[in-house]
Design a protein around this motif. Structure first.
Motif, PDB file in Angstrom:
ATOM      1  N   LYS A   1       3.629  -8.983   4.695  1.00 36.25           N
ATOM      2  CA  LYS A   1       2.872  -9.198   3.469  1.00 36.25           C
ATOM      3  C   LYS A   1       3.795  -9.767   2.397  1.00 36.25           C
ATOM      4  CE  LYS A   1       0.163  -5.773   2.619  1.00 36.25           C
ATOM      5  NZ  LYS A   1      -0.384  -4.494   2.077  1.00 36.25           N
ATOM      6  N   GLY A   2       3.361 -10.847   1.738  1.00 34.61           N
ATOM      7  CA  GLY A   2       4.171 -11.489   0.723  1.00 34.61           C
ATOM      8  C   GLY A   2       3.469 -11.542  -0.619  1.00 34.61           C
ATOM      9  N   LEU A   3       4.251 -11.740  -1.665  1.00 35.49           N
ATOM     10  CA  LEU A   3       3.718 -11.793  -3.019  1.00 35.49           C
ATOM     11  C   LEU A   3       4.608 -12.691  -3.867  1.00 35.49           C
ATOM     12  CD1 LEU A   3       1.456 -10.532  -4.800  1.00 35.49           C
ATOM     13  CD2 LEU A   3       3.079  -8.714  -5.384  1.00 35.49           C
ATOM     14  N   GLN A   4       3.994 -13.468  -4.746  1.00 36.77           N
ATOM     15  CA  GLN A   4       4.745 -14.298  -5.679  1.00 36.77           C
ATOM     16  C   GLN A   4       4.165 -14.160  -7.069  1.00 36.77           C
ATOM     17  OE1 GLN A   4       5.097 -18.486  -4.749  1.00 36.77           O
ATOM     18  NE2 GLN A   4       6.274 -18.949  -6.586  1.00 36.77           N
TER      19      GLN A   4
ATOM     20  N   TRP B   1       0.287 -13.758  -1.128  1.00 39.37           N
ATOM     21  CA  TRP B   1      -0.674 -13.951  -2.222  1.00 39.37           C
ATOM     22  C   TRP B   1       0.079 -14.459  -3.453  1.00 39.37           C
ATOM     23  CZ3 TRP B   1      -6.031 -13.131  -2.521  1.00 39.37           C
ATOM     24  CH2 TRP B   1      -6.581 -13.258  -3.812  1.00 39.37           C
ATOM     25  N   TYR B   2      -0.500 -15.478  -4.092  1.00 42.15           N
ATOM     26  CA  TYR B   2       0.123 -16.042  -5.292  1.00 42.15           C
ATOM     27  C   TYR B   2      -0.437 -15.372  -6.542  1.00 42.15           C
ATOM     28  CZ  TYR B   2       1.873 -19.342  -8.712  1.00 42.15           C
ATOM     29  OH  TYR B   2       2.513 -19.892  -9.786  1.00 42.15           O
ATOM     30  N   GLN B   3       0.405 -14.674  -7.268  1.00 42.06           N
ATOM     31  CA  GLN B   3       0.230 -13.994  -8.539  1.00 42.06           C
ATOM     32  C   GLN B   3      -0.247 -12.546  -8.406  1.00 42.06           C
ATOM     33  OE1 GLN B   3      -2.171 -16.586 -11.083  1.00 42.06           O
ATOM     34  NE2 GLN B   3      -0.323 -17.550 -11.869  1.00 42.06           N
ATOM     35  N   LEU B   4       0.626 -11.657  -8.866  1.00 40.23           N
ATOM     36  CA  LEU B   4       0.249 -10.256  -8.996  1.00 40.23           C
ATOM     37  C   LEU B   4      -0.663 -10.083 -10.202  1.00 40.23           C
ATOM     38  CD1 LEU B   4       0.415  -7.241  -8.393  1.00 40.23           C
ATOM     39  CD2 LEU B   4       2.566  -7.180  -9.679  1.00 40.23           C
ATOM     40  N   ARG B   5      -0.269 -10.667 -11.337  1.00 42.72           N
ATOM     41  CA  ARG B   5      -1.072 -10.591 -12.561  1.00 42.72           C
ATOM     42  C   ARG B   5      -1.503 -11.982 -12.995  1.00 42.72           C
ATOM     43  NH1 ARG B   5       2.142  -6.396 -16.631  1.00 42.72           N
ATOM     44  NH2 ARG B   5       2.164  -4.575 -15.226  1.00 42.72           N
TER      45      ARG B   5
ATOM     46  N   PHE C   1      -5.566  -5.494  -1.321  1.00 36.44           N
ATOM     47  CA  PHE C   1      -4.262  -6.009  -0.913  1.00 36.44           C
ATOM     48  C   PHE C   1      -3.325  -4.875  -0.516  1.00 36.44           C
ATOM     49  CE2 PHE C   1       0.068  -7.549  -1.852  1.00 36.44           C
ATOM     50  CZ  PHE C   1       0.085  -8.725  -1.110  1.00 36.44           C
ATOM     51  N   LYS C   2      -3.315  -3.817  -1.309  1.00 31.97           N
ATOM     52  CA  LYS C   2      -2.453  -2.678  -1.000  1.00 31.97           C
ATOM     53  C   LYS C   2      -2.801  -2.070   0.354  1.00 31.97           C
ATOM     54  CE  LYS C   2      -3.045  -0.062  -4.607  1.00 31.97           C
ATOM     55  NZ  LYS C   2      -2.837   1.142  -5.469  1.00 31.97           N
ATOM     56  N   GLY C   3      -4.080  -2.096   0.688  1.00 31.05           N
ATOM     57  CA  GLY C   3      -4.525  -1.442   1.903  1.00 31.05           C
ATOM     58  C   GLY C   3      -4.415  -2.280   3.166  1.00 31.05           C
ATOM     59  N   LEU C   4      -4.027  -3.538   3.042  1.00 31.86           N
ATOM     60  CA  LEU C   4      -3.929  -4.407   4.236  1.00 31.86           C
ATOM     61  C   LEU C   4      -2.837  -3.896   5.163  1.00 31.86           C
ATOM     62  CD1 LEU C   4      -4.238  -7.939   2.557  1.00 31.86           C
ATOM     63  CD2 LEU C   4      -6.043  -6.595   3.670  1.00 31.86           C
ATOM     64  N   ARG C   5      -3.192  -3.722   6.416  1.00 36.15           N
ATOM     65  CA  ARG C   5      -2.225  -3.251   7.415  1.00 36.15           C
ATOM     66  C   ARG C   5      -2.357  -4.080   8.690  1.00 36.15           C
ATOM     67  NH1 ARG C   5      -0.790  -1.197   3.490  1.00 36.15           N
ATOM     68  NH2 ARG C   5      -0.203   0.964   3.046  1.00 36.15           N
TER      69      ARG C   5
END
Length: 373
Positions: free
Chosen positions: A32-35, A338-342, A369-373
């Motif tokens: 899982k990625g985040l930007q 996923w692009y952008q937390l806020r 998103f938090k629950g994706l496994r």
């Protein structure tokens, strides 16, 4: 990266150091990625909140864009320092990998309005400057003891990043330069081919030649392939070296699990991932793309917008996000980012896709998103 959200990659800050963390897993599990460029680089005061959220969501990959104007021989030192500072604090959050992708901050002259074909890509972008730039970037980050992934250029099939005339050919050259220079100073780093925008924008009166190319068509041009994915010319002249392929598969308002006549086969949106993988395998059979790279697919940008003409309701975005994750797992990609937390603090920023509101308020997409496994 498209639209004015390129501005998020421009502001800078400073700091330094590094941390030890594991690389992306070699298994079939999706990382899982985040930007969020604003929270991790432009406004360091927001970094603790990002790290807390990343830990809650079990994020393993964080992506960054660095600014490049096509002519500078060195990266912005403050941006590099900000990435290193982020790495210092990320170990406790379990973040084991970063991806860095230079973003060419081209102006309107890269793809001017009107009937003219616009400039040649080589008129706007210096290969010699890029060689120095990417080597300096890799040298600056090579001692950060976290898995390092690079893409040569962010969304090279957008004509505001690389002009259309000769753009695919120039991209191939820049990618091979990146591979050569990064590996020379940091052999452990991984270099990804692509980082491709997922579809071509329609032509218009202002842009009769378009504003971007479908990734399938762009890859064929870059690798010297026919419409049927057969090689033309000398293979050695068109071949690239790569450790994987990175794609952006966002398709605003579209169900990520359902193919639509709106997009053709060359549009590598999320619903077309199986087509993209099949065509990359065809490219690999020509020996112009390593077969191992064609099997290692990294999705390094995905999102649904929270405002503007492409806005999707939060409930539907949450539902589609679940489907997108299921597709990613089925297709055995290496990462899903996923692009952008806020949402950006500036309401003038056109790309708003936060899993949270700009002040950190929770949306159902964040819970999903938090629950994706």
């Amino acid at each position: 990266m498209t639209r004015s959200r390129a501005t998020l990659a421009l502001a800078t800050t400073a700091a330094s150091a590094a941390f030890l963390a594991p690389a992306l897993p070699a298994s079939a599990a999706v990382t899982k990625g985040l930007q969020d460029q604003e929270m991790t680089v432009n406004q360091p005061g927001l970094t603790p909140a990002f790290l807390t959220a990343a830990q809650e969501a079990n994020v393993g990959l964080v992506r960054f864009n660095t600014r490049w104007d096509g002519q500078a021989s060195a990266p912005d030192p403050a941006q590099v320092a900000a990435i290193k500072a982020f790495a210092t604090k990320a170990a406790a959050a379990g973040i084991g990998s970063i991806e860095v992708s230079p973003n060419i901050s081209g102006d309107a002259s890269f793809n001017p309005r009107g009937k003219g074909r616009g400039p040649k890509a080589t008129d706007k972008i210096s290969q010699d400057a890029y060689r120095a730039y990417i080597r300096a970037l890799a040298t600056a980050l090579k001692d950060v003891p976290v898995a390092r992934f690079y893409s040569a250029i962010n969304e090279p099939n957008w004509f505001r990043h690389i002009p259309q005339r000769g753009g695919a050919i120039l991209y191939r050259r820049l990618h091979n330069i990146a591979y050569e220079e990064i590996k020379a100073v940091d052999p452990a780093a991984k270099v990804l081919f692509g980082e491709l925008l997922p579809y071509a924008r329609p032509t218009s009166k202002s842009y009769p030649h378009g504003q971007s190319a479908d990734p399938g068509a762009f890859v064929r041009e870059a690798l010297g392939l026919t419409k049927s994915w057969k090689g033309r010319g000398r293979t050695a002249s068109y071949a690239v070296k790569a450790d994987g392929v990175s794609l952006h598969t966002y398709d605003f308002q579209a169900d990520p699990s359902r193919k639509s006549s709106k997009r053709g086969r060359d549009a590598w949106v999320h619903a077309n991932l199986d087509w993209a993988k099949a065509d990359l395998r065809k490219a690999a059979r020509t020996k112009r793309l390593p077969s191992a790279a064609a099997k290692r697919i990294y999705l390094t940008e995905f999102a649904y917008k929270t405002s503007g003409s492409d806005k999707l309701s939060t409930s539907k975005a949450s539902s589609y996000l679940k489907k997108a994750w299921t597709v990613a797992k089925k297709q055995k990609v290496r990462s899903f980012l996923w692009y952008q937390l806020r949402d950006p603090t500036s309401t003038d920023e056109l790309w708003q896709s936060g899993l949270q509101t700009r002040d950190g308020g929770v949306r159902s997409t964040w819970t999903t998103f938090k629950g994706l496994r």
